[in-house]
Design an enzyme around this catalytic site. Sequence first.
Site, PDB file in Angstrom:
ATOM      1  N   ARG A  10     -15.220  14.710 -20.424  1.00  0.00           N
ATOM      2  CA  ARG A  10     -14.240  13.641 -20.699  1.00  0.00           C
ATOM      3  C   ARG A  10     -14.936  12.309 -21.004  1.00  0.00           C
ATOM      4  NH1 ARG A  10     -13.133   8.576 -19.047  1.00  0.00           N
ATOM      5  NH2 ARG A  10     -13.673   9.174 -16.922  1.00  0.00           N
ATOM      6  N   ASP A  11     -15.574  11.711 -20.005  1.00  0.00           N
ATOM      7  CA  ASP A  11     -16.187  10.389 -20.215  1.00  0.00           C
ATOM      8  C   ASP A  11     -17.328  10.504 -21.223  1.00  0.00           C
ATOM      9  OD1 ASP A  11     -16.609   7.675 -19.815  1.00  0.00           O
ATOM     10  OD2 ASP A  11     -16.819   7.817 -17.650  1.00  0.00           O
ATOM     11  N   HIS A 200     -18.367   5.722  -9.266  1.00  0.00           N
ATOM     12  CA  HIS A 200     -18.506   6.128 -10.673  1.00  0.00           C
ATOM     13  C   HIS A 200     -19.375   5.073 -11.370  1.00  0.00           C
ATOM     14  CE1 HIS A 200     -16.471   7.755 -14.484  1.00  0.00           C
ATOM     15  NE2 HIS A 200     -16.903   6.579 -14.918  1.00  0.00           N
ATOM     16  N   HIS A 202     -21.835   3.787 -14.327  1.00  0.00           N
ATOM     17  CA  HIS A 202     -22.492   3.909 -15.628  1.00  0.00           C
ATOM     18  C   HIS A 202     -23.906   3.372 -15.432  1.00  0.00           C
ATOM     19  CE1 HIS A 202     -19.142   5.153 -18.364  1.00  0.00           C
ATOM     20  NE2 HIS A 202     -18.513   4.966 -17.204  1.00  0.00           N
ATOM     21  N   CYS A 233     -17.030   3.971 -22.581  1.00  0.00           N
ATOM     22  CA  CYS A 233     -15.600   3.795 -22.777  1.00  0.00           C
ATOM     23  C   CYS A 233     -15.382   3.067 -24.090  1.00  0.00           C
ATOM     24  CB  CYS A 233     -15.004   2.996 -21.610  1.00  0.00           C
ATOM     25  SG  CYS A 233     -13.278   2.567 -21.877  1.00  0.00           S
ATOM     26  N   ASN A 242     -23.010   7.290 -18.748  1.00  0.00           N
ATOM     27  CA  ASN A 242     -22.775   7.478 -17.311  1.00  0.00           C
ATOM     28  C   ASN A 242     -24.099   7.821 -16.634  1.00  0.00           C
ATOM     29  OD1 ASN A 242     -20.037   8.229 -18.569  1.00  0.00           O
ATOM     30  ND2 ASN A 242     -19.602   8.187 -16.395  1.00  0.00           N
TER      31      ASN A 242
END
Length: 293
Positions: A10-11, A200, A202, A233, A242
């Site tokens: 996803r990311d 989370h 990055h 993003c 990430n």
Amino acid sequence: MVRIVEVGPRDGLQNEPTAVPTAEKAAFVQRLLESGLKEIEATSFVSPKWVPQLGDAAELWPLLPKGGLYSALVPNERGLDRALETGVQRIALFTAASDAFTQKNINMTVAESLDVFSAVMERFRSERPEGWVRGYVSTAFECPYAGKVDPSATADVARRLLEMGADEVSLGDTIGVAVPREVRALERALGLPKEKVAWHFHDTRGTAVANIAEALSLGYTVFDSSAGGLGGCPYAPGAGGNLATEDLLYFLDRSGVPTGVDHRLVAEASLPILSLLGRSPSSKAQLALLSRP
Ligand code: HMG
Ligand code: MG
């Protein structure tokens, strides 16, 4: 035992200019699952006009291999409709500690997003009583548009998501600026059950592993990462990749923290995707592993 939430599919893919074919995404998830990763954020039911890279969420879902705990981002009621039709059991709602960011990212203020998510949560709970909900708080340390974020603002949004019924919150260093001192400051402001908080990071500035070490020493055990360090993003300029799952695993394995994940298999899992995207591996641990006989 720590829990690793793999967000690569996803990311990792939402920000890439090259479209990845659906079957390649499913094969990527299969390799991640075979490495021992269980919790995998597979895609997003966001508007394909905003994030075309993940517009195939409904087609991807039935191709996901059995045995994983798959989640998907849901931004609104329309996203929930699609996720429910697709058979999704675990959703992630996503807001931020900064209005400037939520406006760019989901076209809502933070307060508006909490209203939308409250309704989404209620409907999801009634239709999926066994379901699981994560709430993201992006820009937990700094916003790319409004600058530094006060820890109390992040703590407040995180608390509201838990009060609303989220099973856990994930605090996002969306643009990868934080250092351990700031992790400590945010943790002091949180006052939430540690097992309900994920971190989370990055790794834009190479501080993610140091931040993980800090969070671990404070008693936190849930961490997000992305195989091959893919990620970013589209609505956070300069978000960077990430934290690479390989870098996280190297740090945890070498620190004697059990993960149940085979770091060699993770290092191999992202290679076909990286090559498809025309990118070279950038995770230090991945490069080190690949260069060994
Ligand atoms: P909007 O334009 O205000 O919404 O976008 P709208 O209701 O006016 O809809 C616009 C069009 O999209 C309409 O289509 C809707 O039907 C459609 P049209 O009538 O023009 O043909 N639409 C949808 N279609 C499919 N699925 C949906 C959906 N919703 C509307 N769910 C919206 C508002 C929230 C939809 C939009 O802003 C959006 O999708 N944003 C998502 C942005 C995104 O995915 N960002 C990246 C994820 S967040 C992140 O990466 C941070 C994180 O990793 C943590 C961290 O690092 O900090 C989680
Ligand atoms: Mg992110």
